[in-house]
Scaffold this motif. Structure first.
Motif, PDB file in Angstrom:
ATOM      1  N   LEU A  83     -18.517  35.189  29.750  1.00  0.00           N
ATOM      2  CA  LEU A  83     -19.329  35.629  28.623  1.00  0.00           C
ATOM      3  C   LEU A  83     -20.729  35.079  28.872  1.00  0.00           C
ATOM      4  CD1 LEU A  83     -19.683  36.792  25.720  1.00  0.00           C
ATOM      5  CD2 LEU A  83     -18.879  34.585  24.859  1.00  0.00           C
ATOM      6  N   LEU A  84     -21.700  35.973  29.034  1.00  0.00           N
ATOM      7  CA  LEU A  84     -23.081  35.564  29.298  1.00  0.00           C
ATOM      8  C   LEU A  84     -23.889  35.794  28.027  1.00  0.00           C
ATOM      9  CD1 LEU A  84     -22.536  35.268  32.324  1.00  0.00           C
ATOM     10  CD2 LEU A  84     -24.416  36.821  32.751  1.00  0.00           C
ATOM     11  N   ILE A  85     -24.490  34.737  27.532  1.00  0.00           N
ATOM     12  CA  ILE A  85     -25.243  34.844  26.284  1.00  0.00           C
ATOM     13  C   ILE A  85     -26.704  34.517  26.571  1.00  0.00           C
ATOM     14  CG2 ILE A  85     -25.420  34.047  23.894  1.00  0.00           C
ATOM     15  CD1 ILE A  85     -22.435  33.014  24.290  1.00  0.00           C
ATOM     16  N   ALA A  86     -27.591  35.472  26.288  1.00  0.00           N
ATOM     17  CA  ALA A  86     -29.019  35.292  26.572  1.00  0.00           C
ATOM     18  C   ALA A  86     -29.635  34.313  25.578  1.00  0.00           C
ATOM     19  CB  ALA A  86     -29.734  36.635  26.492  1.00  0.00           C
ATOM     20  N   GLN A  87     -30.409  33.391  26.109  1.00  0.00           N
ATOM     21  CA  GLN A  87     -31.088  32.377  25.301  1.00  0.00           C
ATOM     22  C   GLN A  87     -32.513  32.224  25.807  1.00  0.00           C
ATOM     23  OE1 GLN A  87     -29.741  29.810  22.688  1.00  0.00           O
ATOM     24  NE2 GLN A  87     -29.214  31.946  22.536  1.00  0.00           N
ATOM     25  N   VAL A  93     -20.181  31.295  29.771  1.00  0.00           N
ATOM     26  CA  VAL A  93     -19.038  30.697  29.079  1.00  0.00           C
ATOM     27  C   VAL A  93     -17.732  31.267  29.622  1.00  0.00           C
ATOM     28  CG1 VAL A  93     -18.023  30.229  26.819  1.00  0.00           C
ATOM     29  CG2 VAL A  93     -20.498  30.536  27.007  1.00  0.00           C
ATOM     30  N   LYS A  94     -16.878  30.368  30.081  1.00  0.00           N
ATOM     31  CA  LYS A  94     -15.525  30.738  30.517  1.00  0.00           C
ATOM     32  C   LYS A  94     -14.653  29.523  30.210  1.00  0.00           C
ATOM     33  CE  LYS A  94     -13.023  32.624  34.494  1.00  0.00           C
ATOM     34  NZ  LYS A  94     -13.154  33.294  35.798  1.00  0.00           N
ATOM     35  N   PRO A  96     -11.035  27.293  28.799  1.00  0.00           N
ATOM     36  CA  PRO A  96      -9.577  27.239  28.915  1.00  0.00           C
ATOM     37  C   PRO A  96      -8.896  28.066  27.816  1.00  0.00           C
ATOM     38  CG  PRO A  96     -10.532  25.028  28.989  1.00  0.00           C
ATOM     39  CD  PRO A  96     -11.629  25.969  28.609  1.00  0.00           C
ATOM     40  N   ALA A  97      -7.697  28.527  28.090  1.00  0.00           N
ATOM     41  CA  ALA A  97      -6.942  29.303  27.104  1.00  0.00           C
ATOM     42  C   ALA A  97      -6.726  28.456  25.853  1.00  0.00           C
ATOM     43  CB  ALA A  97      -5.607  29.724  27.703  1.00  0.00           C
ATOM     44  N   GLY A  98      -6.976  29.045  24.706  1.00  0.00           N
ATOM     45  CA  GLY A  98      -6.833  28.341  23.434  1.00  0.00           C
ATOM     46  C   GLY A  98      -8.143  27.819  22.888  1.00  0.00           C
ATOM     47  N   ASP A  99      -9.173  27.730  23.742  1.00  0.00           N
ATOM     48  CA  ASP A  99     -10.497  27.271  23.308  1.00  0.00           C
ATOM     49  C   ASP A  99     -11.338  28.470  22.853  1.00  0.00           C
ATOM     50  OD1 ASP A  99      -9.587  24.869  24.265  1.00  0.00           O
ATOM     51  OD2 ASP A  99     -11.376  24.413  25.449  1.00  0.00           O
ATOM     52  N   ALA A 100     -12.348  28.154  22.027  1.00  0.00           N
ATOM     53  CA  ALA A 100     -13.199  29.220  21.510  1.00  0.00           C
ATOM     54  C   ALA A 100     -14.661  28.812  21.573  1.00  0.00           C
ATOM     55  CB  ALA A 100     -12.812  29.551  20.071  1.00  0.00           C
ATOM     56  N   ILE A 101     -15.520  29.829  21.609  1.00  0.00           N
ATOM     57  CA  ILE A 101     -16.962  29.581  21.535  1.00  0.00           C
ATOM     58  C   ILE A 101     -17.505  30.312  20.304  1.00  0.00           C
ATOM     59  CG2 ILE A 101     -17.490  31.513  23.119  1.00  0.00           C
ATOM     60  CD1 ILE A 101     -19.571  28.373  23.185  1.00  0.00           C
TER      61      ILE A 101
END
Ligand code: NI
Length: 229
Positions: free
Chosen positions: A134-138, A145-146, A148-153
């Protein structure tokens, strides 16, 4: 605000979600939910919203959010656009740079939700697929963002973002939007910072310390002034 929520889902919940999101789950073309701008460069699959699996999985993610104090403090959620589920693999493996709609209508509840915050919950192990970041422009550069399974952003709904092509394996995730009780990002971040500092102060000084009681009052009075419940 970018917030990494660790272990939002337990290992058991991730396993349950993956079992429900197997190859024979009712996956449909992800373009059915895209706006005109996104249509041209969205190639993924989404779980059919009306399916039994979707209902079970929505409840699983919402229950996890309910018990996550960090999520509550950061998002101060007023409404959550029902969690959706997507898969990037094979020929349907990317979603180019786009911005999410500002107001979205939930098929499950019929409600309109303003997308103050976006959230992605990773359900695949990062070792099991290549790409799919997941690439988020700033202003300061791109966040990659990549997790572990179960984690969130949790990230601002106002950002241009994309999912890079998955060249091996499959990337399965849940995603949803949050309308916050506090619309202003600046005010919401200030409250979150204050709440985290208060947590530390309570640990150091105890709940009954007069300064802790006073500052907790100030936190709530700011929230009362800014929140739209
Ligand atoms: Ni998006």
């Amino acid at each position: 605000m970018f917030l990494h929520l660790k272990n939002l889902l337990s290992a058991e919940e991730v396993a349950q979600a993956r079992a429900l999101l197997s190859a024979d789950a009712p996956w449909v073309d992800g373009r059915t939910s895209a706006g005109a701008q996104a249509l041209a460069h969205k190639r993924n699959e989404q779980l059919a919203q009306g399916s039994e699996q979707a209902g079970t999985l929505r409840a699983l993610v919402l229950a996890a959010l309910q018990r996550d104090a960090l999520f509550f403090s950061a998002a101060l959620p007023r409404k959550i656009f029902n969690p959706l589920f997507n898969r990037y693999s094979g020929a349907t493996n990317f979603y180019g740079a786009h911005i999410d709609g500002a107001v979205l209508r939930s098929q499950a509840t019929g409600e309109w939700v303003r997308s103050d915050l976006s959230c992605t919950v990773f359900l695949s192990d990062p070792e099991d697929y290549d790409g799919g970041e997941l690439l988020i422009a700033q202003p300061a550069g791109e966040q990659r963002v990549k997790l572990p399974a179960g984690d969130a952003i949790l990230y601002p709904g106002s950002t241009v973002h994309q999912v890079t092509p998955v060249s091996r394996g499959a990337r399965i995730a849940s995603f949803f939007w949050v309308q916050s009780m506090v619309r202003s990002t600046e005010q919401r971040e200030l409250l979150f910072t204050m709440d985290m500092d208060l947590l530390r102060l309570r640990q150091q000084l105890g709940e009954a310390d007069p300064a802790v009681v006073g500052l907790t009052g100030t936190y709530h009075n700011l929230l009362r002034m800014w929140a739209d419940a």
